[in-house]
Design a protein around this motif. Structure first.
Motif, PDB file in Angstrom:
ATOM      1  N   LEU A   6       0.979  -1.254   0.090  1.00 32.29           N
ATOM      2  CA  LEU A   6      -0.062   0.040  -0.025  1.00 32.29           C
ATOM      3  C   LEU A   6       0.772   1.291  -0.044  1.00 32.29           C
ATOM      4  CD1 LEU A   6      -2.732   1.019   0.018  1.00 32.29           C
ATOM      5  CD2 LEU A   6      -2.843   0.811   2.855  1.00 32.29           C
ATOM      6  N   ASN A   7       1.868   1.356   0.999  1.00 35.83           N
ATOM      7  CA  ASN A   7       2.812   2.446   0.916  1.00 35.83           C
ATOM      8  C   ASN A   7       3.765   2.434  -0.511  1.00 35.83           C
ATOM      9  OD1 ASN A   7       1.958   2.965   3.642  1.00 35.83           O
ATOM     10  ND2 ASN A   7       4.006   1.752   4.328  1.00 35.83           N
ATOM     11  N   ASP A   8       4.071   1.538  -0.965  1.00 36.16           N
ATOM     12  CA  ASP A   8       4.707   1.446  -2.465  1.00 36.16           C
ATOM     13  C   ASP A   8       3.755   1.508  -3.645  1.00 36.16           C
ATOM     14  OD1 ASP A   8       6.970   0.836  -0.859  1.00 36.16           O
ATOM     15  OD2 ASP A   8       7.102  -1.254  -1.348  1.00 36.16           O
ATOM     16  N   GLN A   9       2.523   1.612  -3.422  1.00 34.15           N
ATOM     17  CA  GLN A   9       1.532   1.793  -4.392  1.00 34.15           C
ATOM     18  C   GLN A   9       1.786   0.590  -5.506  1.00 34.15           C
ATOM     19  OE1 GLN A   9       1.606   5.966  -5.684  1.00 34.15           O
ATOM     20  NE2 GLN A   9       0.236   6.337  -4.065  1.00 34.15           N
ATOM     21  N   THR A  10       1.859  -0.541  -5.003  1.00 28.60           N
ATOM     22  CA  THR A  10       2.051  -1.707  -5.876  1.00 28.60           C
ATOM     23  C   THR A  10       0.944  -2.568  -5.435  1.00 28.60           C
ATOM     24  OG1 THR A  10       3.306  -2.889  -4.323  1.00 28.60           O
ATOM     25  CG2 THR A  10       4.465  -1.866  -6.033  1.00 28.60           C
ATOM     26  N   GLU A  11       0.312  -3.532  -6.346  1.00 29.72           N
ATOM     27  CA  GLU A  11      -0.865  -4.336  -6.253  1.00 29.72           C
ATOM     28  C   GLU A  11      -0.241  -5.813  -5.725  1.00 29.72           C
ATOM     29  OE1 GLU A  11      -2.786  -4.024 -10.027  1.00 29.72           O
ATOM     30  OE2 GLU A  11      -3.778  -2.315  -9.105  1.00 29.72           O
ATOM     31  N   VAL A  12      -1.240  -6.439  -5.001  1.00 25.39           N
ATOM     32  CA  VAL A  12      -1.021  -7.687  -4.380  1.00 25.39           C
ATOM     33  C   VAL A  12      -1.915  -8.760  -5.300  1.00 25.39           C
ATOM     34  CG1 VAL A  12      -0.867  -9.303  -2.500  1.00 25.39           C
ATOM     35  CG2 VAL A  12      -0.129  -7.102  -2.223  1.00 25.39           C
TER      36      VAL A  12
END
Length: 91
Positions: A6-12
């Motif tokens: 969330l902090n890195d703005q990447t998706e899981v």
């Protein structure tokens, strides 16, 4: 894991498969944090050790043979089709 992404703005993304099926049955994107409170379904046994929930968005629901994932490896340098629950793939 969710907070870091969330902090890195990447998706899981989560890959779902059944034991010995030879396929992935679906791919979903994680869209919420983990909530520790019990999510009461009628079939739930409240004495079980599994509690909590998170929300997902289904991206793909279809049987996809493992052969389509050749060359994809987990963090232990094993083929992703041999991964265990909760294995992480480095982006």
């Amino acid at each position: 894991m969710w907070q870091k992404h969330l902090n890195d703005q990447t998706e899981v993304y989560l890959f779902f498969s059944a034991v010995k099926s030879g396929m992935f049955e679906g791919v979903a994107r994680l869209v919420s944090d983990y909530y520790e409170e019990t999510f009461p379904f009628w079939w739930e046994n409240h004495s079980l050790k599994f509690k909590g929930f998170f929300f997902i968005e289904w991206i793909y629901i279809k049987d996809v043979n493992y052969k389509h994932f050749d060359g994809l490896y987990n963090m232990d340098n094993e083929e992703v089709v041999k991964s265990k629950d909760c294995d992480y793939l480095d982006p």
